[in-house]
Design a protein around this motif. Structure first.
Motif, PDB file in Angstrom:
ATOM      1  N   ASN A 180       0.705  -1.288   0.001  1.00 48.79           N
ATOM      2  CA  ASN A 180       0.005   0.030  -0.198  1.00 48.79           C
ATOM      3  C   ASN A 180       0.777   1.215  -0.087  1.00 48.79           C
ATOM      4  O   ASN A 180       1.747   1.481   0.794  1.00 48.79           O
ATOM      5  CB  ASN A 180      -0.943   0.017   1.381  1.00 48.79           C
ATOM      6  N   VAL A 181       0.789   2.190  -1.060  1.00 53.99           N
ATOM      7  CA  VAL A 181       1.450   3.291  -1.191  1.00 53.99           C
ATOM      8  C   VAL A 181       0.326   4.610  -0.951  1.00 53.99           C
ATOM      9  O   VAL A 181      -0.546   4.444  -1.815  1.00 53.99           O
ATOM     10  CB  VAL A 181       2.320   3.169  -2.320  1.00 53.99           C
ATOM     11  N   SER A 182       0.844   5.564  -0.267  1.00 57.83           N
ATOM     12  CA  SER A 182       0.051   6.824  -0.365  1.00 57.83           C
ATOM     13  C   SER A 182       0.812   8.050   0.074  1.00 57.83           C
ATOM     14  O   SER A 182       1.858   7.978   0.465  1.00 57.83           O
ATOM     15  CB  SER A 182      -0.973   6.550   0.822  1.00 57.83           C
ATOM     16  N   GLY A 183       0.279   9.026  -0.253  1.00 54.45           N
ATOM     17  CA  GLY A 183       0.911  10.518  -0.064  1.00 54.45           C
ATOM     18  C   GLY A 183       1.544  10.848  -1.091  1.00 54.45           C
ATOM     19  O   GLY A 183       1.617  10.196  -2.384  1.00 54.45           O
ATOM     20  N   LYS A 184       1.942  12.166  -1.233  1.00 53.51           N
ATOM     21  CA  LYS A 184       2.936  12.480  -2.347  1.00 53.51           C
ATOM     22  C   LYS A 184       4.006  12.359  -2.394  1.00 53.51           C
ATOM     23  O   LYS A 184       4.878  12.897  -1.753  1.00 53.51           O
ATOM     24  CB  LYS A 184       2.478  14.157  -2.346  1.00 53.51           C
ATOM     25  N   LEU A 185       4.605  11.538  -3.357  1.00 55.11           N
ATOM     26  CA  LEU A 185       5.862  10.997  -3.455  1.00 55.11           C
ATOM     27  C   LEU A 185       6.712  11.755  -4.313  1.00 55.11           C
ATOM     28  O   LEU A 185       7.912  11.523  -4.424  1.00 55.11           O
ATOM     29  CB  LEU A 185       5.848   9.371  -3.749  1.00 55.11           C
ATOM     30  N   ASP A 186       5.953  12.789  -5.034  1.00 53.97           N
ATOM     31  CA  ASP A 186       6.881  13.280  -6.151  1.00 53.97           C
ATOM     32  C   ASP A 186       8.042  13.913  -5.586  1.00 53.97           C
ATOM     33  O   ASP A 186       7.812  14.905  -4.756  1.00 53.97           O
ATOM     34  CB  ASP A 186       6.031  14.277  -6.803  1.00 53.97           C
ATOM     35  N   HIS A 187       9.232  14.067  -6.174  1.00 51.28           N
ATOM     36  CA  HIS A 187      10.244  14.589  -5.938  1.00 51.28           C
ATOM     37  C   HIS A 187      10.890  14.481  -4.424  1.00 51.28           C
ATOM     38  O   HIS A 187      11.907  14.834  -4.041  1.00 51.28           O
ATOM     39  CB  HIS A 187      10.271  16.162  -6.176  1.00 51.28           C
ATOM     40  N   LYS A 188      10.306  13.292  -3.761  1.00 54.66           N
ATOM     41  CA  LYS A 188      10.721  12.893  -2.294  1.00 54.66           C
ATOM     42  C   LYS A 188      12.039  11.982  -2.566  1.00 54.66           C
ATOM     43  O   LYS A 188      11.921  11.066  -3.381  1.00 54.66           O
ATOM     44  CB  LYS A 188       9.795  12.301  -1.546  1.00 54.66           C
ATOM     45  N   ARG A 189      13.018  12.251  -1.788  1.00 57.55           N
ATOM     46  CA  ARG A 189      14.165  11.434  -1.940  1.00 57.55           C
ATOM     47  C   ARG A 189      14.769  10.629  -0.679  1.00 57.55           C
ATOM     48  O   ARG A 189      14.482  11.366   0.405  1.00 57.55           O
ATOM     49  CB  ARG A 189      15.465  12.243  -2.541  1.00 57.55           C
ATOM     50  N   ILE A 190      15.364   9.482  -0.782  1.00 53.36           N
ATOM     51  CA  ILE A 190      15.599   8.941   0.204  1.00 53.36           C
ATOM     52  C   ILE A 190      17.007   8.054  -0.204  1.00 53.36           C
ATOM     53  O   ILE A 190      17.437   7.765  -1.344  1.00 53.36           O
ATOM     54  CB  ILE A 190      14.622   7.741   0.571  1.00 53.36           C
ATOM     55  N   ALA A 191      17.866   7.593   0.917  1.00 51.98           N
ATOM     56  CA  ALA A 191      19.014   6.845   0.546  1.00 51.98           C
ATOM     57  C   ALA A 191      18.452   5.496   0.230  1.00 51.98           C
ATOM     58  O   ALA A 191      17.601   4.926   0.455  1.00 51.98           O
ATOM     59  CB  ALA A 191      19.869   6.558   2.024  1.00 51.98           C
ATOM     60  N   PRO A 192      19.370   4.958  -0.838  1.00 53.77           N
ATOM     61  CA  PRO A 192      18.753   3.927  -1.734  1.00 53.77           C
ATOM     62  C   PRO A 192      19.035   2.609  -0.916  1.00 53.77           C
ATOM     63  O   PRO A 192      19.912   2.635   0.158  1.00 53.77           O
ATOM     64  CB  PRO A 192      19.704   3.789  -2.941  1.00 53.77           C
ATOM     65  N   LEU A 193      18.380   1.466  -1.022  1.00 51.59           N
ATOM     66  CA  LEU A 193      18.260   0.225  -0.509  1.00 51.59           C
ATOM     67  C   LEU A 193      18.399   0.254   1.049  1.00 51.59           C
ATOM     68  O   LEU A 193      18.819  -0.481   1.746  1.00 51.59           O
ATOM     69  CB  LEU A 193      19.887  -0.494  -0.939  1.00 51.59           C
TER      70      LEU A 193
END
Length: 351
Positions: free
Chosen positions: A243-256
Motif C-alpha cells: 500500500n502506497v499513499s501520500g505525495k511521493l513526487d520529488h521525495k528522495r531517500i537513501a537507496p536500499l
C-alpha cells in the motif's frame, strides 16, 4: 590544509590594508589637532618597521616553533626578547634617523637606552601587535583542525556507508538466487520471469543506487519487483499487500534502505509451518515524514529468541547503522512482536 581569508583573494592587498589601518588607528588615537596629527603620524611610521617585524616573526617563527608545539615557556621568553629588540630598534631608528631628518627643529637628541621609552614601546605599541597575530594564528589553527576533523568524519562516513551498502548487495542477491535455484530445479516456467525481475533488481542496485540518494518512487519500484519475485515462488501460499499513499513526487531517500525490512518480513513470515502466510508493506509520505511499515505472519507461540533473531539479521543491522549515519536524530525505528505478527515501524524525516 590551509584556509586563508584574503581580501579580493590577494595576500599583498590584505597585508597592506592592515598596516595602513594600523598606522591610521594609532595616529587617530594619539593625534591632537593638526600639528599633533603630523607629529604622531611620523611617530607611527617610525614604529611601523618594528611592528611589522614583531608580527611576522611571531607568525612564521615563534608560533610554529614554540606555541604550536606547546612550548609555552620558550614562547613567552622568546616573545619578550622579540618585543625588547624591536622596541630598541625603534629607539635607534627614531634617535638616529627620523628625528634628525624630519623633526630637527622640534626635538633634541636623547640617549637610546631610556627604559621608560623602551618599556612603553614594548607594552603600548608592540604587545598589541604580538597578541593580535597570536590570536589570528590560534584561530587559524583551530579552524584548520576543525576542517580536518570534519573531513575525517566525512571520509569515515563515506567509507562506512559504502561498506554497509556493499554488504546489502550480496545479502540480497543470495536470497534472490536461492529463489531462482528452487524454480530451476523444478523446471518451472516461472524461471524466465524471475530472471527478468532479477535483472531489473540488479540494474537498480548497480546503477540507480550508486548516488547519494534516490527517489522514493524508485525505491518502491525496487520493493515491488522483489515482492513479485516472492509471489512467483510461493504463489497461492503467500498473501502480499503493498500500500502506497501520500505525495511521493520529488521525495528522495537513501537507496536500499527499505528493502531489508521487506526481506526480513518474507524470511520470517514464510518460515512458518502454517499453510497460509501473509506480508503487508505500507509506505506513506505525510508532513515531511516517510512512514514505512512491514508486518508479517508468524507462529502464535514464539521462542524467546525469535525477536532477537529478527532484529539481529545482517540486513537490519546494516540498516540501523545507515540510519544512524544518514539520519541522525531524524528517524524512529521500532520492531515489535505480537501473537501471530511481527511488525517493523520506520519513520524518516525527509529533507
Amino acid at each position: 590544509m590551509r584556509t586563508n581569508f584574503y581580501i579580493a583573494g590577494s595576500r599583498l592587498l590584505t597585508h597592506t590594508l592592515f598596516w595602513v589601518a594600523y598606522v591610521m588607528v594609532y595616529t587617530g588615537v594619539h593625534a591632537d589637532g593638526d600639528d599633533g596629527f603630523r607629529v604622531y603620524f611620523l611617530n607611527e611610521l617610525q614604529g611601523l618597521p618594528a611592528a611589522m617585524l614583531v608580527a611576522y616573526v611571531n607568525l612564521y617563527v615563534l608560533f610554529p616553533r614554540f606555541f604550536a608545539k606547546q612550548k609555552y615557556l620558550l614562547y613567552c621568553l622568546s616573545a619578550i626578547l622579540l618585543l625588547f629588540c624591536c622596541s630598541l630598534f625603534t629607539r635607534v631608528l627614531s634617535e638616529w634617523y627620523v628625528e634628525p631628518v624630519f623633526l630637527a627643529n622640534s626635538t633634541h637628541p636623547d640617549p637610546i637606552f631610556i627604559w621608560y621609552f623602551l618599556f612603553k614601546g614594548m607594552l603600548w605599541f608592540l604587545s598589541p601587535v604580538l597578541l593580535f597575530t597570536l590570536v589570528i594564528r590560534i584561530f587559524q589553527q583551530w579552524f584548520i583542525q576543525q576542517q580536518q576533523q570534519q573531513e575525517m568524519i566525512r571520509e569515515k562516513l563515506n567509507a562506512e556507508l559504502n561498506f554497509l551498502k556493499a554488504q546489502v548487495h550480496p545479502h540480497f542477491l543470495f536470497n534472490t538466487l536461492n529463489n531462482l535455484y528452487a524454480l530451476t530445479l523444478e523446471s518451472s516456467p516461472k524461471a524466465p520471469k524471475v530472471v527478468l525481475k532479477l535483472s531489473e533488481l540488479m540494474s537498480y542496485m548497480l546503477y540507480d543506487s550508486q548516488s547519494g540518494d534516490t527517489f522514493v518512487q524508485k525505491e518502491i519500484s525496487h520493493i515491488r519487483n522483489y515482492i513479485e519475485l516472492e509471489k512467483l515462488r510461493y504463489s497461492d501460499r503467500l498473501e502480499v499487500s503493498l500500500n502506497v499513499s501520500g505525495k511521493l513526487d520529488h521525495k528522495r531517500i537513501a537507496p536500499l534502505l527499505l528493502i531489508p525490512f521487506v526481506e526480513n518480513a518474507f524470511k520470517h513470515g514464510l518460515s512458518n509451518d502454517t499453510d497460509q502466510v501473509w506480508v503487508t508493506v505500507d509506505v506513506k509520505v505525510k508532513a515531511g515524514w516517510l512512514i514505512f511499515k512491514t508486518e508479517n505472519s508468524c507462529a502464535e507461540t514464539l521462542k524467546e529468541n525469535d525477536l532477537d533473531n529478527y532484529k539481529g539479521g545482517i540486513g537490519l543491522q546494516n540498516v540501523r547503522r545507515r540510519l544512524i549515519l544518514l539520519y541522525p536524530d531524524a528517524h524512529e525505528l521500532k520492531v515489535s512482536k505480537e501473537p501471530g505478527r511481527f511488525t517493523a515501524d520506520l519513520k524518516i524525516k525527509l529533507n
